[in-house]
Design a protein around this motif. Structure first.
Motif, short mmCIF file in Angstrom:
data_model
loop_
_atom_site.label_atom_id
_atom_site.label_comp_id
_atom_site.label_asym_id
_atom_site.label_seq_id
_atom_site.Cartn_x
_atom_site.Cartn_y
_atom_site.Cartn_z
N PHE A 50 1.16 -1.48 0.00
CA PHE A 50 0.07 0.11 -0.13
C PHE A 50 1.01 1.13 -0.08
CE2 PHE A 50 -4.52 -1.91 1.75
CZ PHE A 50 -4.88 -2.10 1.21
N GLY A 51 0.73 2.00 -0.57
CA GLY A 51 0.87 3.72 -0.70
C GLY A 51 0.27 4.38 0.88
N ILE A 52 0.84 5.68 0.62
CA ILE A 52 0.80 6.28 1.64
C ILE A 52 -0.03 7.93 1.71
CG2 ILE A 52 1.21 7.55 3.77
CD1 ILE A 52 3.42 5.57 2.61
N GLY A 53 -1.00 7.69 1.53
CA GLY A 53 -2.47 9.15 1.63
C GLY A 53 -2.61 10.24 2.44
N VAL A 54 -2.17 11.04 2.75
CA VAL A 54 -2.30 12.57 4.19
C VAL A 54 -3.54 12.68 3.47
CG1 VAL A 54 -1.22 14.16 6.12
CG2 VAL A 54 0.13 12.15 4.53
N SER A 55 -4.25 12.65 4.70
CA SER A 55 -5.62 14.32 4.86
C SER A 55 -5.50 15.19 5.47
CB SER A 55 -6.67 13.22 5.84
OG SER A 55 -7.64 13.79 5.85
N CYS A 56 -5.56 16.25 4.35
CA CYS A 56 -4.56 17.18 4.63
C CYS A 56 -5.61 17.98 6.00
CB CYS A 56 -4.94 18.41 2.69
SG CYS A 56 -3.95 17.42 1.45
N GLY A 57 -7.09 17.99 5.36
CA GLY A 57 -7.41 19.25 6.27
C GLY A 57 -6.73 18.51 7.94
N PRO A 58 -6.84 16.99 8.57
CA PRO A 58 -7.05 16.81 10.22
C PRO A 58 -5.92 17.53 9.81
CG PRO A 58 -8.38 15.50 9.05
CD PRO A 58 -7.77 16.49 7.96
N ALA A 59 -4.78 17.34 8.60
CA ALA A 59 -3.13 17.56 8.74
C ALA A 59 -3.35 18.86 9.54
CB ALA A 59 -2.41 17.04 7.65
N GLY A 60 -3.93 19.76 9.08
CA GLY A 60 -3.03 21.67 8.92
C GLY A 60 -2.82 21.62 7.77
N GLN A 115 -4.23 23.93 -14.05
CA GLN A 115 -3.09 22.77 -14.03
C GLN A 115 -2.79 23.33 -12.37
OE1 GLN A 115 -1.13 21.13 -16.93
NE2 GLN A 115 -2.01 21.19 -18.50
N VAL A 116 -3.23 23.76 -11.59
CA VAL A 116 -2.71 23.79 -10.70
C VAL A 116 -4.43 23.85 -9.30
CG1 VAL A 116 -1.58 25.45 -8.87
CG2 VAL A 116 -1.20 25.58 -10.93
N ASP A 117 -4.15 22.95 -8.72
CA ASP A 117 -4.65 21.95 -7.83
C ASP A 117 -4.92 22.84 -6.20
OD1 ASP A 117 -6.40 21.00 -10.13
OD2 ASP A 117 -4.93 18.50 -9.64
N ILE A 118 -5.25 22.53 -5.27
CA ILE A 118 -5.18 23.09 -4.25
C ILE A 118 -5.82 22.00 -3.56
CG2 ILE A 118 -5.84 23.94 -2.39
CD1 ILE A 118 -4.01 25.66 -4.43
N ARG A 119 -4.74 20.85 -2.58
CA ARG A 119 -5.23 20.08 -1.40
C ARG A 119 -5.43 20.48 -0.12
NH1 ARG A 119 -6.47 16.19 -5.55
NH2 ARG A 119 -4.31 16.05 -7.10
N ALA A 120 -6.22 20.41 0.66
CA ALA A 120 -7.11 21.33 2.14
C ALA A 120 -8.06 20.18 2.32
CB ALA A 120 -7.38 22.32 1.96
N HIS A 121 -8.81 20.82 2.96
CA HIS A 121 -9.84 20.26 3.55
C HIS A 121 -11.03 19.49 2.37
CE1 HIS A 121 -9.97 21.36 7.82
NE2 HIS A 121 -9.80 22.02 7.48
N GLY A 122 -11.09 18.23 2.43
CA GLY A 122 -11.51 17.25 1.49
C GLY A 122 -10.77 16.93 0.80
N SER A 123 -9.58 16.56 0.94
CA SER A 123 -8.81 15.84 -0.15
C SER A 123 -8.14 15.55 0.52
CB SER A 123 -8.38 16.26 -1.14
OG SER A 123 -7.46 17.76 -1.09
N TYR A 124 -6.95 14.60 0.30
CA TYR A 124 -5.37 14.34 0.55
C TYR A 124 -4.48 14.55 -0.35
CZ TYR A 124 -6.58 9.97 -2.98
OH TYR A 124 -6.27 8.92 -4.08
N ILE A 125 -3.27 14.40 0.39
CA ILE A 125 -2.50 14.02 -0.50
C ILE A 125 -1.14 12.92 -0.30
CG2 ILE A 125 -0.24 15.79 1.17
CD1 ILE A 125 -1.32 16.14 -2.55
N ILE A 126 -0.42 12.96 -1.48
CA ILE A 126 0.55 11.89 -1.86
C ILE A 126 1.98 11.64 -0.75
CG2 ILE A 126 1.93 9.83 -2.88
CD1 ILE A 126 -0.14 10.11 -5.12
N ALA A 127 2.12 11.14 0.20
CA ALA A 127 2.67 11.13 1.27
C ALA A 127 4.20 11.29 0.54
CB ALA A 127 3.23 10.55 2.33
N PRO A 128 5.81 11.57 1.50
CA PRO A 128 7.15 11.79 0.17
C PRO A 128 7.59 10.25 0.39
CG PRO A 128 6.99 13.92 2.05
CD PRO A 128 5.34 12.94 1.56
N GLY A 129 7.91 9.98 -0.34
CA GLY A 129 8.23 8.28 0.17
C GLY A 129 7.60 7.10 -0.64
N THR A 130 5.97 7.80 -0.97
CA THR A 130 5.45 6.36 -1.62
C THR A 130 5.47 6.49 -2.84
OG1 THR A 130 3.47 7.30 -0.14
CG2 THR A 130 2.81 6.46 -1.88
N THR A 131 5.53 5.62 -3.02
CA THR A 131 6.09 5.13 -4.78
C THR A 131 4.47 3.60 -5.50
OG1 THR A 131 8.54 4.16 -3.77
CG2 THR A 131 7.53 2.76 -5.97
N THR A 132 4.82 4.36 -6.52
CA THR A 132 3.11 3.83 -7.43
C THR A 132 3.87 3.31 -8.84
OG1 THR A 132 3.62 5.64 -8.99
CG2 THR A 132 2.00 6.21 -6.80
#
Length: 369
Positions: A97-107, A203-220
């Motif tokens: 599994f890769g790692i997603g970070v929930s942006c909103g709760p992470a601030g 072509q510029v998305d904002i990841r904040a509340h309501g989305s996640y970002i892929i953690a550094p180190g995740t390999t796809t």
């Protein structure tokens, strides 16, 4: 370039020193120690791990799903956790599994810069809210790096893509994630680049509340998300960027009314309009008060009326009495006709009311659960 997602083992507020090559479990644990809730991504992909069969087959609000309390990862970032035991269970058993970070709760507010080969959109969608006249030569403008640089130059600021003070992560597709910390308790909202509803730049998305970002180190299957420098700490969101996000609708409107229960008499009127197979009659009953506001230029309690309608629709959608997309679009169309030119605020009110209503299904008995 450092090969580590650096975290001091003795300081849980720092980002972990777990090597990026150490595996998904170590990276997930490091993120959680940093205070970033994590959830699994499908093996080799940047999308969330699949829901359980029950969640796939039955539509329901993620916040009311029993799977979350039972430690399953259903519903993407809604399942994100800081619990180290659960993280051990998820990635210990599924190291693929890769790692997603929930942006909103992470601030976090992450600027997601894309570099997809594509024709630029219409000029009014390159930098939403900023006119670009026909006399401006757009030759060479090809991706999010360019549009963000143009926006920054207009404001007399350096591009976030060049911000060496914060964590920046290169993506396998040639894009860049620029990580910032939200400040002043602002609840920034996510968006997609060039979206007609809310966007910062093409072509510029904002990841904040309501989305996640892929953690550094995740390999796809396409490569690894890798920090571009030794900086591992997200810096505070620059003030000029905060102003731009506010300008482009990335903050909830402060005067959106709080979701309120629908009075019993109104519930009965809605339910009497028909259950399944009576979609048009049901929608007409709910939308009538919103439509009536269009007869009055201002006032008429429009915000509260729209909020109640969205809340009611959310309850009926959650109970399976109405199709989500059709009901939401009908409400948007009716509201826009009643208050032309207020589409952004209408969208915010509808989203707020629907979200609350989806958590409280309105069944044919007239009772919410």
């Amino acid at each position: 370039m450092s090969a580590e997602l650096q975290v001091s083992p003795s300081d849980s507020t720092d980002v972990s020193r777990a090597p990026l090559s150490a595996g998904s479990l170590a990276v997930a644990q490091a993120c959680a120690r940093r205070g970033w809730p994590v959830h699994p991504l499908a093996a080799g992909r940047k999308t969330p791990a699949a829901n359980c069969r029950k969640c796939r087959e039955a539509t329901h609000a993620p916040t009311s799903c029993a799977c979350l309390g039972e430690g399953r990862w259903c519903h993407s970032f809604h399942a994100a956790t800081l619990n180290q035991e659960r993280i051990e269970q998820w990635w210990g058993r599924h190291p693929e599994f890769g790692i997603g970070v929930s942006c909103g709760p992470a601030g976090l507010v992450v600027i997601d810069i894309d570099a997809h080969p594509a024709e630029p959109p219409a000029r009014d969608r390159i930098l939403p809210g900023i006119p670009i006249g026909d006399q401006v030569n757009l030759m060479g403008l090809a991706n999010g790096y360019h549009t963000l640089a143009v926006l920054a130059a207009l404001r007399g600021q350096p591009s976030p893509a060049e911000d060496t003070s914060t964590l920046r992560v290169s993506t396998p597709s040639g894009g860049l994630h620029v990580w910032y910390r939200a400040t002043d308790n602002h609840r920034w909202k996510s968006s997609a680049g060039s979206s007609p509803g809310r966007a910062l730049a093409w072509q510029v998305d904002i990841r904040a509340h309501g989305s996640y970002i892929i953690a550094p180190g995740t390999t796809t299957q396409h490569g690894t998300y890798t920090p571009v420098s030794d900086v591992r700490e997200p810096a505070a969101l620059p003030q000029w960027l905060a102003q731009e996000l506010d300008r482009t609708g990335h903050l909830p409107a402060p005067t959106i009314p709080a979701p309120r229960p629908v009075p019993p008499r109104a519930q009965q009127a809605v339910l009497a309009a028909g259950g399944r197979g009576q979609t048009e009659r049901t929608l007409a009953t709910i939308l009538a008060p919103v439509e009536a506001c269009g007869q009055v230029p201002e006032g008429a309690g429009f915000s509260d009326t729209l909020n109640r309608a969205a809340y009611t629709l959310g309850g009926l959608i959650a109970a399976g009495c109405l199709p989500h997309q059709e009901a939401e679009q009908a409400l948007k169309d009716t509201a826009a006709a009643a208050r032309p030119g207020q589409e952004l605020r209408i969208e915010q009110i509808i989203r707020s009311g629907l979200t609350a209503g989806l958590q409280r299904p309105l069944h044919a008995t007239g009772r919410r659960t």
